[in-house]
Design a protein around this motif. Sequence first.
Motif, mmCIF file in Angstrom:
data_model
loop_
_atom_site.group_PDB
_atom_site.id
_atom_site.type_symbol
_atom_site.label_atom_id
_atom_site.label_comp_id
_atom_site.label_asym_id
_atom_site.label_seq_id
_atom_site.Cartn_x
_atom_site.Cartn_y
_atom_site.Cartn_z
ATOM 1 N N ASP A 62 40.792 -10.478 -25.880
ATOM 2 C CA ASP A 62 42.129 -10.010 -25.490
ATOM 3 C C ASP A 62 43.164 -11.113 -25.741
ATOM 4 O OD1 ASP A 62 41.170 -7.553 -24.646
ATOM 5 O OD2 ASP A 62 41.049 -8.129 -22.533
ATOM 6 N N PHE A 63 42.806 -12.337 -25.378
ATOM 7 C CA PHE A 63 43.704 -13.478 -25.580
ATOM 8 C C PHE A 63 44.006 -13.672 -27.070
ATOM 9 C CE2 PHE A 63 43.835 -18.067 -26.617
ATOM 10 C CZ PHE A 63 45.076 -18.364 -26.079
ATOM 11 N N ILE A 64 42.981 -13.579 -27.910
ATOM 12 C CA ILE A 64 43.174 -13.715 -29.355
ATOM 13 C C ILE A 64 44.158 -12.668 -29.862
ATOM 14 C CG2 ILE A 64 42.052 -13.471 -31.611
ATOM 15 C CD1 ILE A 64 39.464 -14.540 -30.243
ATOM 16 N N GLU A 65 43.916 -11.420 -29.512
ATOM 17 C CA GLU A 65 44.752 -10.329 -30.017
ATOM 18 C C GLU A 65 46.203 -10.465 -29.556
ATOM 19 O OE1 GLU A 65 41.471 -6.729 -30.438
ATOM 20 O OE2 GLU A 65 42.694 -6.862 -28.627
ATOM 21 N N VAL A 66 46.382 -10.727 -28.283
ATOM 22 C CA VAL A 66 47.753 -10.833 -27.752
ATOM 23 C C VAL A 66 48.483 -12.007 -28.398
ATOM 24 C CG1 VAL A 66 49.109 -11.357 -25.695
ATOM 25 C CG2 VAL A 66 47.245 -9.699 -25.562
ATOM 26 N N THR A 67 47.804 -13.156 -28.482
ATOM 27 C CA THR A 67 48.442 -14.347 -29.043
ATOM 28 C C THR A 67 48.828 -14.142 -30.502
ATOM 29 O OG1 THR A 67 47.172 -15.791 -27.568
ATOM 30 C CG2 THR A 67 48.173 -16.808 -29.496
ATOM 31 N N VAL A 68 47.888 -13.671 -31.316
ATOM 32 C CA VAL A 68 48.137 -13.528 -32.753
ATOM 33 C C VAL A 68 49.156 -12.430 -33.039
ATOM 34 C CG1 VAL A 68 47.108 -12.885 -34.968
ATOM 35 C CG2 VAL A 68 45.927 -14.497 -33.459
ATOM 36 N N PHE A 69 48.961 -11.247 -32.469
ATOM 37 C CA PHE A 69 49.815 -10.132 -32.874
ATOM 38 C C PHE A 69 51.192 -10.164 -32.210
ATOM 39 C CE2 PHE A 69 45.598 -8.535 -34.120
ATOM 40 C CZ PHE A 69 45.881 -8.332 -35.466
ATOM 41 N N THR A 70 51.325 -10.864 -31.101
ATOM 42 C CA THR A 70 52.662 -11.095 -30.563
ATOM 43 C C THR A 70 53.467 -11.962 -31.531
ATOM 44 O OG1 THR A 70 51.943 -10.902 -28.266
ATOM 45 C CG2 THR A 70 53.987 -12.097 -28.661
ATOM 46 N N ARG A 71 52.809 -12.979 -32.086
ATOM 47 C CA ARG A 71 53.487 -13.865 -33.039
ATOM 48 C C ARG A 71 53.708 -13.178 -34.379
ATOM 49 N NH1 ARG A 71 50.266 -19.513 -31.498
ATOM 50 N NH2 ARG A 71 51.000 -19.576 -29.336
#
Length: 214
Positions: A62-71
């Motif tokens: 979840d952390f990976i997805e939120v971090t990458v796709f928010t950016r």
Amino acid sequence: MARIKQKTSRRQQILESLVHMLEAKPGGRITTASLAREVGVSEAALYRHFPSKFKMYEGLIDFIEVTVFTRVSRILNEETACWPRIERILNLVLTFAERNPGITRILTGDALIGENERLHQRIVQFYNRLETQLKQILREAELKEGIRPPVSVSASANLLVASVEGRIVQFVRSEFRHRPTEYWQDQWLVLNAGLSQPARTSDKLAGNVVAAGS
């Protein structure tokens, strides 16, 4: 590792300890017993915060997805041209992997061997989502900028993702010695030159005829 936002500091500590162990023991499998020792609590205490190891890994994904796709969304808002967008997105993924070696083992699936198949599917979905985003950028570029790669949009996006994923796999395989960004600027120039070809005039005219007749 970038700070992970969780409901409690103990949950955050557990996840950060898991990432640290993934980095410190490349190729090694993490047990709840060893993780509990790393955190300094009992296994029962771990399970009060996470009902299973599956949930711990799920929290990191979840952390990976939120971090990458928010950016990624931020890049799309800041850039309008196709290739600067793609370059920044690919650099983002590679830099994220380089700065988070433990988490990178999750991105390659190395840390998920023997774990629940749904975790592997989440990683598949991550790369599929990245590839879909690149396809969308390329399709928009063909319409707005007259850019058409020498191969299909699907093949082009797949090549770009495969190049990035390959760099990440090499990073893990080398036990984090070979950085994902190493050689990337030169490699990107080759990829960009090969794929950033304008659509042929005849193709543009054909597209205009279709558009006019639709």
